[in-house]
Design a protein around this motif. Structure first.
Motif, mmCIF file in Angstrom:
data_model
loop_
_atom_site.group_PDB
_atom_site.id
_atom_site.type_symbol
_atom_site.label_atom_id
_atom_site.label_comp_id
_atom_site.label_asym_id
_atom_site.label_seq_id
_atom_site.Cartn_x
_atom_site.Cartn_y
_atom_site.Cartn_z
ATOM 1 N N VAL A 190 0.831 -1.204 0.000
ATOM 2 C CA VAL A 190 0.000 0.000 0.000
ATOM 3 C C VAL A 190 0.867 1.256 0.000
ATOM 4 N N THR A 191 1.945 1.236 0.783
ATOM 5 C CA THR A 191 2.830 2.401 0.879
ATOM 6 C C THR A 191 3.563 2.645 -0.435
ATOM 7 N N LEU A 192 4.075 1.594 -1.052
ATOM 8 C CA LEU A 192 4.776 1.736 -2.337
ATOM 9 C C LEU A 192 3.814 2.190 -3.439
ATOM 10 N N TRP A 193 2.599 1.691 -3.402
ATOM 11 C CA TRP A 193 1.589 2.132 -4.368
ATOM 12 C C TRP A 193 1.320 3.617 -4.220
ATOM 13 N N ALA A 194 1.176 4.067 -2.979
ATOM 14 C CA ALA A 194 0.945 5.491 -2.727
ATOM 15 C C ALA A 194 2.146 6.323 -3.193
ATOM 16 N N ALA A 195 3.351 5.824 -2.965
ATOM 17 C CA ALA A 195 4.548 6.546 -3.400
ATOM 18 C C ALA A 195 4.587 6.668 -4.915
ATOM 19 N N ALA A 196 4.213 5.607 -5.616
ATOM 20 C CA ALA A 196 4.191 5.649 -7.082
ATOM 21 C C ALA A 196 3.190 6.686 -7.578
ATOM 22 N N LEU A 197 2.007 6.723 -6.966
ATOM 23 C CA LEU A 197 1.003 7.721 -7.348
ATOM 24 C C LEU A 197 1.509 9.133 -7.068
ATOM 25 N N GLY A 198 2.175 9.308 -5.936
ATOM 26 C CA GLY A 198 2.664 10.624 -5.566
ATOM 27 C C GLY A 198 3.738 11.146 -6.496
ATOM 28 N N ILE A 199 4.696 10.301 -6.854
ATOM 29 C CA ILE A 199 5.772 10.706 -7.764
ATOM 30 C C ILE A 199 5.205 11.041 -9.136
ATOM 31 N N LYS A 200 4.304 10.203 -9.610
ATOM 32 C CA LYS A 200 3.668 10.449 -10.904
ATOM 33 C C LYS A 200 2.915 11.778 -10.896
ATOM 34 N N ALA A 201 2.177 12.055 -9.827
ATOM 35 C CA ALA A 201 1.340 13.260 -9.762
ATOM 36 C C ALA A 201 2.186 14.533 -9.750
ATOM 37 N N ILE A 202 3.247 14.572 -8.932
ATOM 38 C CA ILE A 202 4.014 15.818 -8.824
ATOM 39 C C ILE A 202 4.836 16.055 -10.089
ATOM 40 N N LEU A 203 5.353 15.016 -10.719
ATOM 41 C CA LEU A 203 6.102 15.218 -11.961
ATOM 42 C C LEU A 203 5.175 15.711 -13.075
ATOM 43 N N HIS A 204 3.987 15.142 -13.142
ATOM 44 C CA HIS A 204 3.024 15.608 -14.137
ATOM 45 C C HIS A 204 2.657 17.067 -13.882
ATOM 46 N N HIS A 205 2.472 17.421 -12.618
ATOM 47 C CA HIS A 205 2.148 18.802 -12.256
ATOM 48 C C HIS A 205 3.285 19.748 -12.661
ATOM 49 N N GLN A 206 4.513 19.335 -12.434
ATOM 50 C CA GLN A 206 5.651 20.176 -12.798
ATOM 51 C C GLN A 206 5.788 20.319 -14.317
ATOM 52 N N VAL A 207 5.454 19.282 -15.051
ATOM 53 C CA VAL A 207 5.475 19.380 -16.518
ATOM 54 C C VAL A 207 4.428 20.390 -16.991
ATOM 55 N N VAL A 208 3.224 20.309 -16.425
ATOM 56 C CA VAL A 208 2.154 21.238 -16.797
ATOM 57 C C VAL A 208 2.539 22.680 -16.459
ATOM 58 N N ASP A 209 3.222 22.880 -15.340
ATOM 59 C CA ASP A 209 3.586 24.231 -14.873
ATOM 60 C C ASP A 209 4.939 24.706 -15.412
ATOM 61 N N LEU A 210 5.529 23.962 -16.335
ATOM 62 C CA LEU A 210 6.897 24.247 -16.759
ATOM 63 C C LEU A 210 7.078 25.679 -17.264
ATOM 64 N N ASP A 211 6.214 26.125 -18.151
ATOM 65 C CA ASP A 211 6.362 27.473 -18.719
ATOM 66 C C ASP A 211 6.246 28.547 -17.644
ATOM 67 N N ASP A 212 5.270 28.397 -16.749
ATOM 68 C CA ASP A 212 5.097 29.363 -15.666
ATOM 69 C C ASP A 212 6.310 29.361 -14.734
ATOM 70 N N ASP A 213 6.833 28.174 -14.438
ATOM 71 C CA ASP A 213 7.993 28.089 -13.550
ATOM 72 C C ASP A 213 9.224 28.742 -14.179
ATOM 73 N N ARG A 214 9.370 28.590 -15.476
ATOM 74 C CA ARG A 214 10.494 29.230 -16.151
ATOM 75 C C ARG A 214 10.359 30.747 -16.118
ATOM 76 N N ARG A 215 9.148 31.253 -16.333
ATOM 77 C CA ARG A 215 8.942 32.700 -16.316
ATOM 78 C C ARG A 215 9.195 33.299 -14.931
ATOM 79 N N SER A 216 8.850 32.538 -13.894
ATOM 80 C CA SER A 216 8.997 33.060 -12.539
ATOM 81 C C SER A 216 10.368 32.778 -11.932
ATOM 82 N N GLY A 217 11.156 31.959 -12.626
ATOM 83 C CA GLY A 217 12.467 31.605 -12.096
ATOM 84 C C GLY A 217 12.414 30.527 -11.037
ATOM 85 N N THR A 218 11.294 29.807 -10.949
ATOM 86 C CA THR A 218 11.159 28.712 -9.982
ATOM 87 C C THR A 218 11.873 27.479 -10.515
#
Length: 265
Positions: free
Chosen positions: A173-201
């Motif tokens: 259960v813990t490893l499954w949750a970790a897999a979901l978490g890593i997938k979710a934050i990386l996808h979020h960072q890909v979606v926010d890539l342009d905004d993060d570059r503009r803001s210097g994040t």
């Protein structure tokens, strides 16, 4: 006038983060054969606490993202709220998360995991820690706060009702949750890539590049997240056979989305 739902950014976490956590609670109810009022009270207590944590995480992140969001030209619900009200809102969400403990009699371990759940979004967003901009540490911190620790909170919440859960079940259960978490934050960072570059994040995706991270996500889905989901389904099939139906439906939906992305690429 800013709506409370926009301030708490409910749409950002209700549909993406809550369902897997509720699934774990349902599995615990089935595994332990808990019925009636006890099951409902524990479910409500869990939901209230994790909703407060999720809201707190987004509020504290927005508070310390006002300047970067302004640079990126992105809206931020905290921009027009004074610092005293910001502090009061964050403190209220922090305190409210512990209210169910007064009624549901949380164990010491449950209180500890709940406290950790508040710690992760704090060090993710607040300087001088601000792990959000620390590459892989930010990914790990977000995965812990969004999926892993709330999953452990669910397990510890139900633990006093039975002998210790099988170690294989806890690990899976813990490893499954970790897999979901890593997938979710990386996808979020890909979606926010342009905004993060503009803001210097600086995030892991801005460091490694979009193409490398998209390829990694595809491999991660196929080689890590899907096998972990299948392992969990196999483990709980005896007391929750419908998990197999959900897994097949999920796999089919993901395959359709992947084929559509490939065709439009």
């Amino acid at each position: 006038m800013t709506r409370l739902g926009d301030v708490l950014r409910v749409r950002n976490w209700w549909f993406s983060k809550i369902p897997p956590l509720v699934a774990i609670v349902y599995l615990e109810i089935l595994r332990l054969d808990i019925g009636g009022q006890k099951a409902i009270s524990l479910l409500v207590a869990f939901l209230w606490s994790v909703m407060c944590v999720a809201s707190y995480g987004h509020v504290i992140n927005d508070i310390f993202d006002v300047h970067p969001d302004r640079l990126a030209g992105r809206s931020n619900s905290m921009r027009d709220i004074g610092w005293r009200k910001q502090l009061l809102l964050a403190a209220a969400l922090l305190g409210c998360g512990y209210l169910p403990a007064l009624l549901a009699d949380f164990s010491t371990l449950a209180l500890l995991t709940l406290s950790l759940n508040y710690l992760w979004p704090t060090i993710y967003s607040v300087p001088p820690f601000r792990l959000k901009e620390k590459g892989s540490l930010g990914v790990m911190c977000d995965a812990l706060g969004s999926h892993v620790t709330p999953t452990l909170f669910a397990l510890t919440l139900f633990a006093p009702l039975s002998p210790a859960a099988p170690l294989l079940y806890i690990v899976t259960v813990t490893l499954w949750a970790a897999a979901l978490g890593i997938k979710a934050i990386l996808h979020h960072q890909v979606v926010d890539l342009d905004d993060d570059r503009r803001s210097g994040t600086v995030t892991l995706v801005t460091q490694l590049g979009e193409d490398r991270c998209r390829h990694f996500l595809t491999a991660f889905n196929l080689l890590v997240e899907r096998p972990m989901s299948a392992a969990l389904v196999g483990l709980v099939f005896g007391f929750c056979p419908l998990a197999a139906v959900a897994f097949i439906g999920y796999g089919t939906a993901e395959a359709i989305k992947y084929r559509r992305r490939m065709r439009s690429a």
